[in-house]
Write an enzyme that holds these catalytic residues in place. Structure first.
Site, PDB file in Angstrom:
ATOM      1  N   ASP A 140       0.876  -1.173   0.000  1.00 34.56           N
ATOM      2  CA  ASP A 140       0.000   0.000   0.000  1.00 34.56           C
ATOM      3  C   ASP A 140       0.924   1.236   0.000  1.00 34.56           C
ATOM      4  O   ASP A 140       2.130   1.109   0.258  1.00 34.56           O
ATOM      5  CB  ASP A 140      -0.864  -0.058   1.268  1.00 34.56           C
ATOM      6  CG  ASP A 140      -1.723   1.155   1.457  1.00 34.56           C
ATOM      7  OD1 ASP A 140      -2.443   1.526   0.525  1.00 34.56           O
ATOM      8  OD2 ASP A 140      -1.660   1.765   2.549  1.00 34.56           O
ATOM      9  N   LEU A 141       0.396   2.409  -0.283  1.00 37.07           N
ATOM     10  CA  LEU A 141       1.259   3.600  -0.339  1.00 37.07           C
ATOM     11  C   LEU A 141       1.170   4.430   0.950  1.00 37.07           C
ATOM     12  O   LEU A 141       2.094   4.450   1.766  1.00 37.07           O
ATOM     13  CB  LEU A 141       0.887   4.455  -1.558  1.00 37.07           C
ATOM     14  CG  LEU A 141       1.718   5.722  -1.745  1.00 37.07           C
ATOM     15  CD1 LEU A 141       3.181   5.403  -2.036  1.00 37.07           C
ATOM     16  CD2 LEU A 141       1.136   6.579  -2.879  1.00 37.07           C
ATOM     17  N   ASP A 142       0.018   5.107   1.108  1.00 36.69           N
ATOM     18  CA  ASP A 142      -0.140   6.014   2.253  1.00 36.69           C
ATOM     19  C   ASP A 142      -0.173   5.223   3.558  1.00 36.69           C
ATOM     20  O   ASP A 142      -1.018   4.348   3.728  1.00 36.69           O
ATOM     21  CB  ASP A 142      -1.431   6.826   2.079  1.00 36.69           C
ATOM     22  CG  ASP A 142      -1.721   7.696   3.283  1.00 36.69           C
ATOM     23  OD1 ASP A 142      -0.765   8.097   3.968  1.00 36.69           O
ATOM     24  OD2 ASP A 142      -2.910   7.967   3.543  1.00 36.69           O
ATOM     25  N   THR A 172       1.395  10.232   3.676  1.00 35.08           N
ATOM     26  CA  THR A 172       0.712  11.318   2.969  1.00 35.08           C
ATOM     27  C   THR A 172      -0.583  11.719   3.674  1.00 35.08           C
ATOM     28  O   THR A 172      -1.198  12.717   3.311  1.00 35.08           O
ATOM     29  CB  THR A 172       0.422  10.935   1.500  1.00 35.08           C
ATOM     30  OG1 THR A 172       0.088   9.557   1.448  1.00 35.08           O
ATOM     31  CG2 THR A 172       1.616  11.195   0.609  1.00 35.08           C
ATOM     32  N   LYS A 177      -8.327   7.059   6.045  1.00 34.72           N
ATOM     33  CA  LYS A 177      -7.146   6.273   5.633  1.00 34.72           C
ATOM     34  C   LYS A 177      -7.547   5.081   4.769  1.00 34.72           C
ATOM     35  O   LYS A 177      -8.390   4.275   5.169  1.00 34.72           O
ATOM     36  CB  LYS A 177      -6.357   5.825   6.866  1.00 34.72           C
ATOM     37  CG  LYS A 177      -5.676   7.012   7.523  1.00 34.72           C
ATOM     38  CD  LYS A 177      -4.680   6.614   8.587  1.00 34.72           C
ATOM     39  CE  LYS A 177      -3.943   7.854   9.070  1.00 34.72           C
ATOM     40  NZ  LYS A 177      -3.119   7.588  10.245  1.00 34.72           N
ATOM     41  N   SER A 212      -2.648   0.660  -4.258  1.00 37.31           N
ATOM     42  CA  SER A 212      -3.081   1.841  -3.496  1.00 37.31           C
ATOM     43  C   SER A 212      -4.399   2.387  -4.021  1.00 37.31           C
ATOM     44  O   SER A 212      -4.715   2.242  -5.199  1.00 37.31           O
ATOM     45  CB  SER A 212      -2.000   2.924  -3.605  1.00 37.31           C
ATOM     46  OG  SER A 212      -2.489   4.181  -3.240  1.00 37.31           O
ATOM     47  N   ALA A 213      -5.150   3.050  -3.137  1.00 38.03           N
ATOM     48  CA  ALA A 213      -6.396   3.708  -3.545  1.00 38.03           C
ATOM     49  C   ALA A 213      -6.140   5.063  -4.191  1.00 38.03           C
ATOM     50  O   ALA A 213      -7.021   5.650  -4.805  1.00 38.03           O
ATOM     51  CB  ALA A 213      -7.295   3.905  -2.317  1.00 38.03           C
ATOM     52  N   LYS A 269     -11.128  -0.804  -1.715  1.00 35.35           N
ATOM     53  CA  LYS A 269     -10.926  -1.695  -0.568  1.00 35.35           C
ATOM     54  C   LYS A 269     -12.082  -1.450   0.402  1.00 35.35           C
ATOM     55  O   LYS A 269     -12.485  -0.293   0.540  1.00 35.35           O
ATOM     56  CB  LYS A 269      -9.597  -1.378   0.134  1.00 35.35           C
ATOM     57  CG  LYS A 269      -8.361  -1.523  -0.750  1.00 35.35           C
ATOM     58  CD  LYS A 269      -7.140  -0.895  -0.050  1.00 35.35           C
ATOM     59  CE  LYS A 269      -5.979  -0.749  -1.003  1.00 35.35           C
ATOM     60  NZ  LYS A 269      -4.840  -0.012  -0.427  1.00 35.35           N
ATOM     61  N   GLU A 313      -0.115  -3.411   4.605  1.00 35.54           N
ATOM     62  CA  GLU A 313      -1.261  -2.471   4.674  1.00 35.54           C
ATOM     63  C   GLU A 313      -1.362  -1.794   6.029  1.00 35.54           C
ATOM     64  O   GLU A 313      -1.044  -2.403   7.051  1.00 35.54           O
ATOM     65  CB  GLU A 313      -2.573  -3.249   4.465  1.00 35.54           C
ATOM     66  CG  GLU A 313      -3.255  -3.031   3.143  1.00 35.54           C
ATOM     67  CD  GLU A 313      -3.795  -1.619   2.897  1.00 35.54           C
ATOM     68  OE1 GLU A 313      -3.872  -0.820   3.844  1.00 35.54           O
ATOM     69  OE2 GLU A 313      -4.128  -1.326   1.745  1.00 35.54           O
ATOM     70  N   ASP A 314      -1.829  -0.536   6.027  1.00 39.92           N
ATOM     71  CA  ASP A 314      -2.033   0.179   7.302  1.00 39.92           C
ATOM     72  C   ASP A 314      -3.497   0.416   7.599  1.00 39.92           C
ATOM     73  O   ASP A 314      -3.825   0.970   8.653  1.00 39.92           O
ATOM     74  CB  ASP A 314      -1.314   1.538   7.274  1.00 39.92           C
ATOM     75  CG  ASP A 314      -2.025   2.527   6.371  1.00 39.92           C
ATOM     76  OD1 ASP A 314      -2.336   2.155   5.220  1.00 39.92           O
ATOM     77  OD2 ASP A 314      -2.296   3.653   6.824  1.00 39.92           O
TER      78      ASP A 314
HETATM   79  P1  B16 Z   1      -6.099  10.379  -3.832  1.00 40.08           P
HETATM   80  P2  B16 Z   1      -3.560   4.342   0.163  1.00 40.08           P
HETATM   81  C1  B16 Z   1      -5.261   6.397   0.116  1.00 40.08           C
HETATM   82  O1  B16 Z   1      -3.973   5.890  -0.063  1.00 40.08           O
HETATM   83  C2  B16 Z   1      -5.286   7.328   1.315  1.00 40.08           C
HETATM   84  O2  B16 Z   1      -5.000   6.607   2.500  1.00 40.08           O
HETATM   85  C3  B16 Z   1      -6.654   7.950   1.426  1.00 40.08           C
HETATM   86  O3  B16 Z   1      -6.708   8.828   2.534  1.00 40.08           O
HETATM   87  C4  B16 Z   1      -6.956   8.707   0.127  1.00 40.08           C
HETATM   88  O4  B16 Z   1      -8.248   9.283   0.187  1.00 40.08           O
HETATM   89  C5  B16 Z   1      -6.861   7.727  -1.044  1.00 40.08           C
HETATM   90  O5  B16 Z   1      -5.572   7.148  -1.072  1.00 40.08           O
HETATM   91  C6  B16 Z   1      -7.127   8.412  -2.379  1.00 40.08           C
HETATM   92  O6  B16 Z   1      -6.089   9.305  -2.632  1.00 40.08           O
HETATM   93  O7  B16 Z   1      -7.001  11.493  -3.430  1.00 40.08           O
HETATM   94  O8  B16 Z   1      -4.648  10.755  -3.946  1.00 40.08           O
HETATM   95  O9  B16 Z   1      -6.596   9.653  -5.070  1.00 40.08           O
HETATM   96  O10 B16 Z   1      -3.470   4.167   1.637  1.00 40.08           O
HETATM   97  O11 B16 Z   1      -4.595   3.444  -0.496  1.00 40.08           O
HETATM   98  O12 B16 Z   1      -2.227   4.269  -0.519  1.00 40.08           O
HETATM   99 MG    MG Z   2      -2.796   3.152   3.413  1.00 37.18          MG
END
Ligand code: B16
Ligand code: MG
Length: 217
Positions: free
Chosen positions: A8-10, A16, A44, A113-114, A144, A168-169
């Site tokens: 996962d990223l964030d 972030t 998150k 990642s989302a 997810k 994953e977090d």
């Molecule tokens: P964006 P992850 C997610 O990242 C974030 O945790 C979440 O807070 C955010 O809304 C989502 O990405 C979408 O991000 O606005 O940059 O498309 O944890 O799935 O890496």
């Molecule tokens: Mg995350």
């Protein structure tokens, strides 16, 4: 047996969430209500669209479709200003240790990642070249806890889902990995991520011996 590792990223590679928070807070304040760090926890791993829906519920605000779309764009423009300044110093501790170990052992690596901003973020922090596959918010139709993001990643890696390991977090991300029959590794509070197969506070607690065991299991 060929293994694949999915990150996962964030909250796993970079934090972030703090920038997402500032951008959502600005939008909330512009709309006339408060948005706290505690409330940001709900965001998150959640898609941008769903985050705005939750934000509007918090502020008890209605929106026309046009307003909704405009606010999504505004929030992202603001968020992009923050990530513009990101560099390698924002990589979470010992993430490169694990990525390097996987590379040295020729293990394919994917991002799951989302975020729709995943690619520029990886580029800014200098990690893009580690990833054989990137599946992000631009490639999925179901967020997810649906396992879609990880299943696409496994397919693109050419690895069976049951031979993948996911870091994953977010609770929804652990659920997605478990549903995909992947080995889930929770990064963060173990009492929150209690459905994960293994738990660590961060990558400083993950030894290369442990990664080696996962590779050869
Ligand atoms: P964006 P992850 C997610 O990242 C974030 O945790 C979440 O807070 C955010 O809304 C989502 O990405 C979408 O991000 O606005 O940059 O498309 O944890 O799935 O890496
Ligand atoms: Mg995350």
């Amino acid at each position: 047996m060929k293994k694949g590792f999915i990150f996962d990223l964030d909250g796993v590679i970079v934090d972030t969430a703090k920038y997402h928070y500032l951008a959502w807070k600005k939008l909330a304040n512009d709309l006339g209500f408060e948005f706290t760090k505690e409330q940001n926890e709900l965001f998150k791993g959640v898609s941008r669209k769903r985050c705005l829906e939750i934000l509007l519920e918090i502020g008890n605000r209605e929106a026309t479709q046009e307003e909704f779309d405009t606010w999504m764009v505004e929030k992202n423009i603001d968020y992009l200003k923050y990530i513009e300044h990101m560099d390698a110093s924002e990589i979470l501790p010992d993430v490169p240790k694990v990525l390097n170990y996987l590379k040295e052992n020729n293990i394919p690596i994917a991002l799951g990642s989302a975020s729709k901003n995943a690619r520029p973020i990886l580029e800014k922090v200098g990690l893009l070249s580690y990833f054989n596959v990137i599946v992000d918010g631009n490639n999925v139709t179901k967020a997810k806890p649906d396992p879609e993001v990880f299943l696409i990643a496994a397919k693109q890696l050419g690895v069976f889902a049951e031979n993948c390991v996911v870091f994953e977090d977010a609770v929804a991300g652990i659920e997605a990995a478990n549903t995909a029959k992947m080995a889930s590794i929770g990064i963060g509070d173990a009492s929150v991520l209690d459905k994960a197969k293994h738990n660590f506070n961060d990558f400083t607690e993950i030894s290369t011996d442990f990664i080696s065991q996962l590779i050869h299991k």
